[in-house]
Motif scaffolding. Structure first.
Motif, PDB file in Angstrom:
ATOM      1  N   ALA A 208     -28.971  52.623 -13.541  1.00 18.92           N
ATOM      2  CA  ALA A 208     -28.904  51.204 -13.909  1.00 18.92           C
ATOM      3  C   ALA A 208     -28.549  51.026 -15.386  1.00 18.92           C
ATOM      4  O   ALA A 208     -27.693  50.201 -15.736  1.00 18.92           O
ATOM      5  CB  ALA A 208     -30.235  50.520 -13.600  1.00 18.92           C
ATOM      6  N   VAL A 209     -29.176  51.795 -16.244  1.00 19.52           N
ATOM      7  CA  VAL A 209     -28.882  51.676 -17.672  1.00 19.52           C
ATOM      8  C   VAL A 209     -27.464  52.169 -17.956  1.00 19.52           C
ATOM      9  O   VAL A 209     -26.738  51.562 -18.758  1.00 19.52           O
ATOM     10  CB  VAL A 209     -29.934  52.423 -18.518  1.00 19.52           C
ATOM     11  CG1 VAL A 209     -29.536  52.474 -19.972  1.00 19.52           C
ATOM     12  CG2 VAL A 209     -31.301  51.749 -18.369  1.00 19.52           C
TER      13      VAL A 209
ATOM     14  N   LEU B 237     -24.922  52.006 -15.862  1.00 20.82           N
ATOM     15  CA  LEU B 237     -24.030  50.970 -15.354  1.00 20.82           C
ATOM     16  C   LEU B 237     -23.963  49.780 -16.314  1.00 20.82           C
ATOM     17  O   LEU B 237     -22.884  49.236 -16.563  1.00 20.82           O
ATOM     18  CB  LEU B 237     -24.488  50.502 -13.975  1.00 20.82           C
ATOM     19  CG  LEU B 237     -23.643  49.433 -13.301  1.00 20.82           C
ATOM     20  CD1 LEU B 237     -22.237  49.952 -13.056  1.00 20.82           C
ATOM     21  CD2 LEU B 237     -24.297  48.994 -12.009  1.00 20.82           C
ATOM     22  N   CYS B 238     -25.106  49.398 -16.882  1.00 22.07           N
ATOM     23  CA  CYS B 238     -25.107  48.301 -17.860  1.00 22.07           C
ATOM     24  C   CYS B 238     -24.343  48.691 -19.125  1.00 22.07           C
ATOM     25  O   CYS B 238     -23.681  47.848 -19.729  1.00 22.07           O
ATOM     26  CB  CYS B 238     -26.537  47.898 -18.202  1.00 22.07           C
ATOM     27  SG  CYS B 238     -27.304  46.956 -16.884  1.00 22.07           S
TER      28      CYS B 238
ATOM     29  N   ALA C 233     -20.733  48.269 -18.227  1.00 21.32           N
ATOM     30  CA  ALA C 233     -20.408  46.837 -18.167  1.00 21.32           C
ATOM     31  C   ALA C 233     -20.314  46.240 -19.567  1.00 21.32           C
ATOM     32  O   ALA C 233     -19.427  45.422 -19.846  1.00 21.32           O
ATOM     33  CB  ALA C 233     -21.466  46.094 -17.344  1.00 21.32           C
ATOM     34  N   TYR C 234     -21.207  46.650 -20.446  1.00 23.92           N
ATOM     35  CA  TYR C 234     -21.197  46.149 -21.824  1.00 23.92           C
ATOM     36  C   TYR C 234     -19.890  46.515 -22.524  1.00 23.92           C
ATOM     37  O   TYR C 234     -19.216  45.667 -23.109  1.00 23.92           O
ATOM     38  CB  TYR C 234     -22.394  46.708 -22.584  1.00 23.92           C
ATOM     39  CG  TYR C 234     -22.439  46.318 -24.032  1.00 23.92           C
ATOM     40  CD1 TYR C 234     -22.842  45.041 -24.409  1.00 23.92           C
ATOM     41  CD2 TYR C 234     -22.074  47.213 -25.030  1.00 23.92           C
ATOM     42  CE1 TYR C 234     -22.882  44.666 -25.742  1.00 23.92           C
ATOM     43  CE2 TYR C 234     -22.115  46.851 -26.366  1.00 23.92           C
ATOM     44  CZ  TYR C 234     -22.519  45.583 -26.713  1.00 23.92           C
ATOM     45  OH  TYR C 234     -22.552  45.204 -28.027  1.00 23.92           O
TER      46      TYR C 234
ATOM     47  N   SER D 166     -16.826  44.747 -20.848  1.00 24.33           N
ATOM     48  CA  SER D 166     -16.734  43.310 -21.125  1.00 24.33           C
ATOM     49  C   SER D 166     -16.261  43.053 -22.555  1.00 24.33           C
ATOM     50  O   SER D 166     -15.471  42.139 -22.802  1.00 24.33           O
ATOM     51  CB  SER D 166     -18.068  42.616 -20.857  1.00 24.33           C
ATOM     52  OG  SER D 166     -19.085  43.158 -21.669  1.00 24.33           O
TER      53      SER D 166
ATOM     54  N   VAL E  32     -21.386  38.206 -19.897  1.00 23.02           N
ATOM     55  CA  VAL E  32     -21.633  39.514 -19.271  1.00 23.02           C
ATOM     56  C   VAL E  32     -22.061  40.524 -20.327  1.00 23.02           C
ATOM     57  O   VAL E  32     -23.005  41.297 -20.120  1.00 23.02           O
ATOM     58  CB  VAL E  32     -20.379  40.004 -18.517  1.00 23.02           C
ATOM     59  CG1 VAL E  32     -20.556  41.442 -18.035  1.00 23.02           C
ATOM     60  CG2 VAL E  32     -20.068  39.089 -17.352  1.00 23.02           C
TER      61      VAL E  32
ATOM     62  N   VAL F 242     -25.716  39.720 -21.420  1.00 22.62           N
ATOM     63  CA  VAL F 242     -26.719  40.084 -20.404  1.00 22.62           C
ATOM     64  C   VAL F 242     -26.850  41.603 -20.320  1.00 22.62           C
ATOM     65  O   VAL F 242     -27.967  42.141 -20.271  1.00 22.62           O
ATOM     66  CB  VAL F 242     -26.355  39.481 -19.032  1.00 22.62           C
ATOM     67  CG1 VAL F 242     -27.240  40.044 -17.934  1.00 22.62           C
ATOM     68  CG2 VAL F 242     -26.452  37.967 -19.085  1.00 22.62           C
ATOM     69  N   SER F 243     -25.725  42.304 -20.301  1.00 23.96           N
ATOM     70  CA  SER F 243     -25.801  43.766 -20.215  1.00 23.96           C
ATOM     71  C   SER F 243     -26.418  44.360 -21.478  1.00 23.96           C
ATOM     72  O   SER F 243     -27.151  45.349 -21.416  1.00 23.96           O
ATOM     73  CB  SER F 243     -24.432  44.374 -19.927  1.00 23.96           C
ATOM     74  OG  SER F 243     -23.505  44.002 -20.913  1.00 23.96           O
TER      75      SER F 243
ATOM     76  N   VAL G  30     -30.162  43.970 -21.099  1.00 22.18           N
ATOM     77  CA  VAL G  30     -30.697  44.975 -20.183  1.00 22.18           C
ATOM     78  C   VAL G  30     -30.750  46.342 -20.855  1.00 22.18           C
ATOM     79  O   VAL G  30     -31.716  47.100 -20.684  1.00 22.18           O
ATOM     80  CB  VAL G  30     -29.867  45.028 -18.884  1.00 22.18           C
ATOM     81  CG1 VAL G  30     -30.277  46.205 -18.014  1.00 22.18           C
ATOM     82  CG2 VAL G  30     -30.009  43.727 -18.116  1.00 22.18           C
ATOM     83  N   LEU G  31     -29.729  46.666 -21.643  1.00 24.19           N
ATOM     84  CA  LEU G  31     -29.726  47.948 -22.356  1.00 24.19           C
ATOM     85  C   LEU G  31     -30.885  48.039 -23.336  1.00 24.19           C
ATOM     86  O   LEU G  31     -31.572  49.056 -23.412  1.00 24.19           O
ATOM     87  CB  LEU G  31     -28.402  48.144 -23.105  1.00 24.19           C
ATOM     88  CG  LEU G  31     -27.198  48.502 -22.258  1.00 24.19           C
ATOM     89  CD1 LEU G  31     -25.936  48.474 -23.107  1.00 24.19           C
ATOM     90  CD2 LEU G  31     -27.381  49.858 -21.636  1.00 24.19           C
TER      91      LEU G  31
END
Length: 97
Positions: free
Chosen positions: A35-36, A38-39, A42-43, A46, A63, A66-67, A70-71
């Motif tokens: 999950a981390v 993937l974020c 995505a970071y 984006s 995006v 948000v990512s 989460v990170l």
């Protein structure tokens, strides 16, 4: 002084216990690591889109934000998951040699 050595049966039992712990804990550590990761992807992706498209990529800024959140929030769990994985692998390697 008497030197006590572990028997082969005891060493195999310890190895099996460590392997079992690794499998059980992997159910928790692997999803956190994925999950981390993937974020993080995505970071970076984006922000690459924002840099290429400029101000026309307003949704990508959301995006990225948000990512990034989460990170930052997932960093301690990620560090713990990686530490647990490395620790158990080291234990397995020590028992194998």
């Amino acid at each position: 002084m008497m030197k006590i050595e572990k028997s082969d049966v005891w060493q195999r039992h310890q190895l099996a216990a460590v392997e079992s712990m690794q499998r059980d804990l992997a159910r928790y550590t692997h999803p956190v690591i994925r999950a981390v990761g993937l974020c993080g992807v995505a970071y970076l992706a984006s922000w690459a889109v924002v840099l290429v498209l400029g101000s026309g990529a307003g949704a990508m800024v959301v995006v990225a934000a948000v990512s990034a959140a989460v990170l930052v929030l997932g960093a301690p769990a990620f560090a713990l998951a990686v530490w647990v994985e490395r620790y158990l692998r080291r234990r397995l390697e020590d028992h194998m040699s």
